[in-house]
Design an enzyme around this catalytic site. Structure first.
Site, mmCIF file in Angstrom:
data_model
loop_
_atom_site.group_PDB
_atom_site.id
_atom_site.type_symbol
_atom_site.label_atom_id
_atom_site.label_comp_id
_atom_site.label_asym_id
_atom_site.label_seq_id
_atom_site.Cartn_x
_atom_site.Cartn_y
_atom_site.Cartn_z
ATOM 1 N N GLU A 46 -81.845 -17.942 -0.185
ATOM 2 C CA GLU A 46 -81.292 -16.622 -0.490
ATOM 3 C C GLU A 46 -80.582 -16.082 0.747
ATOM 4 O OE1 GLU A 46 -84.312 -14.080 -2.084
ATOM 5 O OE2 GLU A 46 -84.848 -15.485 -3.686
ATOM 6 N N SER A 94 -85.097 -20.979 5.602
ATOM 7 C CA SER A 94 -86.296 -21.800 5.741
ATOM 8 C C SER A 94 -87.575 -21.003 5.499
ATOM 9 C CB SER A 94 -86.341 -22.434 7.136
ATOM 10 O OG SER A 94 -85.253 -23.307 7.318
ATOM 11 N N ILE A 150 -76.078 -23.038 -2.983
ATOM 12 C CA ILE A 150 -76.751 -23.970 -3.880
ATOM 13 C C ILE A 150 -75.837 -25.155 -4.177
ATOM 14 C CG2 ILE A 150 -77.955 -24.267 -6.067
ATOM 15 C CD1 ILE A 150 -79.228 -22.303 -3.964
ATOM 16 N N GLU A 186 -87.360 -34.730 1.536
ATOM 17 C CA GLU A 186 -86.044 -34.118 1.704
ATOM 18 C C GLU A 186 -85.493 -34.398 3.098
ATOM 19 O OE1 GLU A 186 -83.879 -29.695 1.562
ATOM 20 O OE2 GLU A 186 -86.002 -29.909 1.048
ATOM 21 N N GLN A 239 -63.218 -48.798 30.735
ATOM 22 C CA GLN A 239 -64.668 -48.806 30.939
ATOM 23 C C GLN A 239 -65.339 -47.580 30.329
ATOM 24 O OE1 GLN A 239 -66.709 -48.197 34.874
ATOM 25 N NE2 GLN A 239 -67.156 -50.399 34.651
ATOM 26 N N GLN A 285 -63.095 -37.490 19.843
ATOM 27 C CA GLN A 285 -62.516 -37.525 21.184
ATOM 28 C C GLN A 285 -61.771 -38.833 21.436
ATOM 29 O OE1 GLN A 285 -62.705 -34.868 23.096
ATOM 30 N NE2 GLN A 285 -61.691 -35.669 24.924
ATOM 31 N N HIS A 316 -60.514 -40.798 19.246
ATOM 32 C CA HIS A 316 -59.339 -40.885 18.378
ATOM 33 C C HIS A 316 -58.157 -40.087 18.953
ATOM 34 C CE1 HIS A 316 -61.728 -42.728 15.173
ATOM 35 N NE2 HIS A 316 -60.647 -42.792 14.409
ATOM 36 N N GLU A 320 -83.723 -26.560 15.167
ATOM 37 C CA GLU A 320 -84.704 -25.686 15.810
ATOM 38 C C GLU A 320 -86.008 -25.642 15.012
ATOM 39 O OE1 GLU A 320 -80.867 -25.181 17.358
ATOM 40 O OE2 GLU A 320 -81.485 -24.902 15.268
#
Length: 386
Positions: free
Chosen positions: A126, A131, A156, A241, A278, A335, A337, A366
């Site tokens: 919502e 979380s 959603i 999940e 390198q 980077q 590319h 976190e």
């Protein structure tokens, strides 16, 4: 060698051909229209590529080995079709019916989900509660022979396409913030409305919507399990999940590596391929190592999950590391590319913008660190090596 069976390798070959023929050629159109055509689900269902795990009586193969879903996610990453959220339908949402539904509900809902006739979504998030599920405001009042659902959800996935939405809502908000029910809301129910298809940074082909519930009448037969145990049901599903997220992240990290490796071997800088420098060699050597090492841990978690031994802590570690390694790989891929990495015509660019959500969805990095730290400082702490 990774531990896939001969049947799973055959499945991989068949699924790869399906993606190449039926999905990949249409992805640019899906991105432009902001949604995958519904008939893709039906075509996948017709060939047995949706919901492998249900018993044959519901139309599935009856094989609950998670490695089948791992194959599906890896091949979607390889084909550039991950914006088709078939795993959300097949594994993340579909298993709610197996774990918490009644036999009557499984018989009523699963066959159409296996065939792709009905598309699934789950609605937890919502605007003011991500979380923190205890902070949700959606609620369902018990009216005796039915519930009345009110509230709204956002972000959603499959929100526009979905025919069946498993909605989490409080059933006793005044007295118990953890009393939550899981309600199966069906397309066409009075009071159920969809908002806009949200305009996202990436994952353009994946429909992500706002959902609104205004006095939606939910029959008691559309309640999964006990109407006050939904919070615990949701917690039970979080480990899988996060494993799903980790598997997908690693598949994309490896695909980004392969694309970048091919590009730097062809791109010329001062008359020589960029791969001769390198800095390029060291960068890709480090990333190749990181991807392989984390992949071994993710594969280990898949094995534990098949044995019913995957813990929330292990899944959090897998999700944290996989999403962070994927992000480092994609950032370095862009980077290396050069200017081409900023152009949407190059897959690395679309992968970069699409992957930014992966350190947020299924619990942010976190939140993963918080889960892991709780275990680290608990009295029962032990490492994987103990």
């Amino acid at each position: 060698m990774r531990a896939f069976t001969d049947d799973q390798n055959m499945f991989r070959d068949a699924y790869r051909k399906f993606l190449e023929q039926e999905v990949a050629p249409h992805m640019e159109r899906f991105r432009e229209q902001g949604i995958v055509d519904r008939d893709i689900f039906k075509k996948a269902g017709d060939q047995g590529f949706l919901m492998i795990w249900p018993d044959e009586q519901y139309g599935g193969l009856g094989d609950d080995d998670f490695r089948y879903e791992q194959v599906i996610m890896e091949e979607n990453a390889r084909a550039g079709t991950a914006e088709w959220f078939c795993t959300l339908h097949s594994r993340l949402v579909g298993t709610y019916f197996q774990r918490f539904g009644s036999e009557e509900q499984r018989e009523r809902f699963l066959p159409d989900c296996v065939s792709g006739e009905k598309i699934l979504a789950v609605a937890m998030t919502e605007p003011d509660a991500g979380s923190d599920l205890s902070g949700m405001r959606s609620h369902a009042k018990d009216m005796g022979d039915h519930f009345v659902l009110n509230g709204s959800k956002t972000y959603i996935s499959n929100g526009i396409n979905a025919d069946l939405v498993i909605v989490a809502a409080k059933t006793d908000p005044e007295n118990n913030p953890y009393a939550v029910g899981l309600f199966v809301v069906e397309r066409g129910m009075e009071g159920f409305e969809r908002g806009r298809n949200l305009d996202k940074m990436g994952m353009k082909a994946q429909d992500t919507a706002e959902l609104f519930f205004n006095n939606v009448k939910i029959p008691k037969g559309n309640v999964l399990g006990e109407p006050d145990k939904g919070f615990y049901y949701l917690m039970e599903g979080l480990a899988e999940e996060r494993l799903i997220a980790a598997v997908g992240n690693m598949a994309h990290a490896r695909q980004a590596f392969n694309l970048t490796r091919d590009f730097v071997m062809e791109r010329k800088v001062f008359g020589k391929p960029l791969s001769h420098k390198q800095n390029t060699q060291f960068k890709l050597a480090e990333l190749d190592t990181e991807i392989d090492v984390v992949q071994v841990y993710v594969d280990h978690c898949v094995e534990l999950h098949n044995q019913g031994k995957l813990t929330a802590n292990m899944a959090a570690k897998a999700k944290l590391m996989a999403s962070e390694v994927e992000w480092r790989m994609l950032d370095e891929g862009v980077q290396l590319h050069g200017g081409a990495g900023y152009m949407n015509e190059y897959p690395i660019c679309r992968m970069f913008s699409g992957a930014r959500i992966n350190r947020i969805l299924a619990g942010s990095s976190e939140v993963m660190k918080l889960i892991i730290s709780r275990d680290v400082f608990s009295d029962s702490y032990s490492s994987i090596l103990d």
